[in-house]
Design an enzyme around this catalytic site. Structure first.
Site, PDB file in Angstrom:
ATOM      1  N   ASP A   1      -1.891  -3.408   4.533  1.00  0.00           N
ATOM      2  CA  ASP A   1      -1.759  -3.496   3.083  1.00  0.00           C
ATOM      3  C   ASP A   1      -0.534  -2.682   2.660  1.00  0.00           C
ATOM      4  O   ASP A   1       0.236  -2.223   3.503  1.00  0.00           O
ATOM      5  CB  ASP A   1      -3.025  -2.981   2.407  1.00  0.00           C
ATOM      6  CG  ASP A   1      -3.155  -1.480   2.530  1.00  0.00           C
ATOM      7  OD1 ASP A   1      -2.620  -0.921   3.514  1.00  0.00           O
ATOM      8  OD2 ASP A   1      -3.760  -0.854   1.645  1.00  0.00           O
TER       9      ASP A   1
ATOM     10  N   TYR B   1      -5.352  -9.517   5.417  1.00  0.00           N
ATOM     11  CA  TYR B   1      -5.805  -8.164   5.084  1.00  0.00           C
ATOM     12  C   TYR B   1      -7.323  -8.117   4.917  1.00  0.00           C
ATOM     13  O   TYR B   1      -8.016  -7.330   5.556  1.00  0.00           O
ATOM     14  CB  TYR B   1      -5.134  -7.607   3.809  1.00  0.00           C
ATOM     15  CG  TYR B   1      -5.913  -6.420   3.329  1.00  0.00           C
ATOM     16  CD1 TYR B   1      -5.774  -5.196   3.975  1.00  0.00           C
ATOM     17  CD2 TYR B   1      -6.898  -6.551   2.352  1.00  0.00           C
ATOM     18  CE1 TYR B   1      -6.569  -4.125   3.640  1.00  0.00           C
ATOM     19  CE2 TYR B   1      -7.700  -5.491   2.007  1.00  0.00           C
ATOM     20  CZ  TYR B   1      -7.530  -4.282   2.641  1.00  0.00           C
ATOM     21  OH  TYR B   1      -8.340  -3.235   2.336  1.00  0.00           O
TER      22      TYR B   1
ATOM     23  N   GLU C   1     -13.266  -5.630  -1.584  1.00  0.00           N
ATOM     24  CA  GLU C   1     -11.919  -5.930  -1.102  1.00  0.00           C
ATOM     25  C   GLU C   1     -11.204  -6.950  -1.989  1.00  0.00           C
ATOM     26  O   GLU C   1     -10.005  -6.828  -2.253  1.00  0.00           O
ATOM     27  CB  GLU C   1     -11.960  -6.428   0.341  1.00  0.00           C
ATOM     28  CG  GLU C   1     -12.430  -5.396   1.361  1.00  0.00           C
ATOM     29  CD  GLU C   1     -11.545  -4.161   1.405  1.00  0.00           C
ATOM     30  OE1 GLU C   1     -10.409  -4.202   0.913  1.00  0.00           O
ATOM     31  OE2 GLU C   1     -12.010  -3.135   1.932  1.00  0.00           O
TER      32      GLU C   1
END
Length: 354
Positions: free
Chosen positions: A138, A120, A37
């Site tokens: 996102d 996020y 991520e």
DNA sequence: AACCCGGGGGA
DNA sequence: TCCCCAGGGTT
């Protein structure tokens, strides 16, 4: 459209139409999820893929990463951009390794406190690794929701983010948040794309407000335009017995913790004769030196346009004017992290002049 | 709230 | 060229 059916339609599309494959899909190891991520923040999947594999290979666990030499981690990150991510990655690895005994925290609130993890990334880790009901928001989600629900509120304001966050949380399938979050991002990336979306293959086509009102090209809305500043970098490469002076870039500016050569910077394009005269005044160059001047290397950053020129020449002494620099051989040069512009120059010119 | 932080790829 | 990309931190 009616938001009640949203997750059913999305998950049906996911089950029947979505064949997107990625190495971290279905991953349950929070370390690997976190790493992927962070690498993918503002970064395309295709671009981040080989970095992910390199990191996992070199640092299989969060403790391996925490114990790594910082310079080596930056070398692995070299070329990926947004280097504060790398700095924060190292810091969070140390935090997890020491304060949490190597076990990743498993609540959204605690995850969110870690460096380099925002709303996020915290939602992604919480939902993928721990099945917690937090919706990811996102670029994909902003685009999908703004189009299907016809939301013209800008996505880059506080009010806009609040609005989209509330909607996303309402739409989330709380029974299977990981599956849902993965599905909506895959949908945005493969069907509801920024340009030329595949509306003819879209299961929301009949209900999509943007499709019906011809707003596909205008949504989502962004309010701000960013100003781009142009900077001129003149790098000096005095070769002393095949060695060059380098130093780490510190201070509040671009390319923190990457390396560079002695530099003169200007706000306006400057005649290289003047620049060289200044270098002579600095004691960086002998008047008799015969410099080789590179063409201009242009690099666009999000807020800056860098125009770099490289001036190489030979010296007979390691001038004291370079006392803040370390002199390194080409072999050592290879091990140091540099910004893209310098790497390009080194690959194109230095190697060919051996 | 505004601004800063990279690099690559598509149109 | 311009825009966007599995955003986050600082001021």
């Amino acid at each position: 459209m009616n938001y009640r059916n949203f997750d059913r339609i999305l998950l049906h599309w996911n089950q029947t139409q979505n064949n997107r494959q990625m190495p971290w899909k279905g991953e349950k190891n929070p370390y690997k999820i976190w790493l992927s991520e962070v690498i993918l923040q503002q970064t395309r999947v295709e671009q981040g893929l080989r970095y992910y594999h390199n990191f996992i290979e070199n640092y299989p666990t969060v403790t391996d990463l925490a114990n790594a030499e910082e310079k080596k981690v930056f070398k692995l990150w070299e070329g990926l951009g947004y280097y504060s991510r790398c700095k924060n990655l190292i810091q969070t690895a140390k935090t997890v390794s020491t304060e949490f005994n190597g076990k990743f925290p498993d609540t959204y609130e605690v995850i969110l406190k870690l460096k380099g993890i925002g709303p996020y990334t915290a939602a992604a880790i919480a939902s993928f690794a721990f099945d917690l009901p937090h919706a990811v928001i996102d670029g994909n989600v902003f685009r999908v929701l703004s189009r299907i629900f016809g939301i013209r509120e800008p996505i880059d304001t506080t009010a806009g983010k609040k609005l989209f966050t509330a909607l996303a949380e309402k739409l989330l399938d709380k029974e299977q948040p990981g599956l849902y979050n993965q599905a909506i991002m895959d949908f945005g990336a493969t069907v509801c794309k920024p340009s030329n979306p595949l509306c003819n293959k879209c299961p929301f086509r009949n209900k999509c407000v943007a499709f019906q009102k011809g707003l596909i090209e205008t949504l989502p809305v962004k309010s701000k335009k960013i100003a781009v500043r142009t900077r001129y970098f003149y790098y000096f490469l005095p070769a002393y017995r095949n060695q060059l002076p380098v130093r780490e870039r510190l201070g509040r500016d671009i390319w923190q913790h990457l390396y560079e050569f002695p530099i003169i910077e200007t706000d306006a394009e400057t005649d290289t004769g003047k620049i060289i005269k200044k270098a002579v005044q600095n004691g960086w160059m002998d008047k008799a030196a015969t410099p080789c001047i590179s063409p201009v290397f242009s690099q666009k950053l999000s807020h800056q346009l860098i125009k770099a020129v490289f001036i190489s020449y030979k010296t007979k002494t390691r001038d004291t004017a370079f006392k803040n620099y370390q002199w390194v051989t080409p072999a050592v040069l290879q091990t140091l992290p540099f910004p893209k512009t310098i790497t390009q120059y080194l690959n194109r010119f230095l190697a060919s002049r051996e």
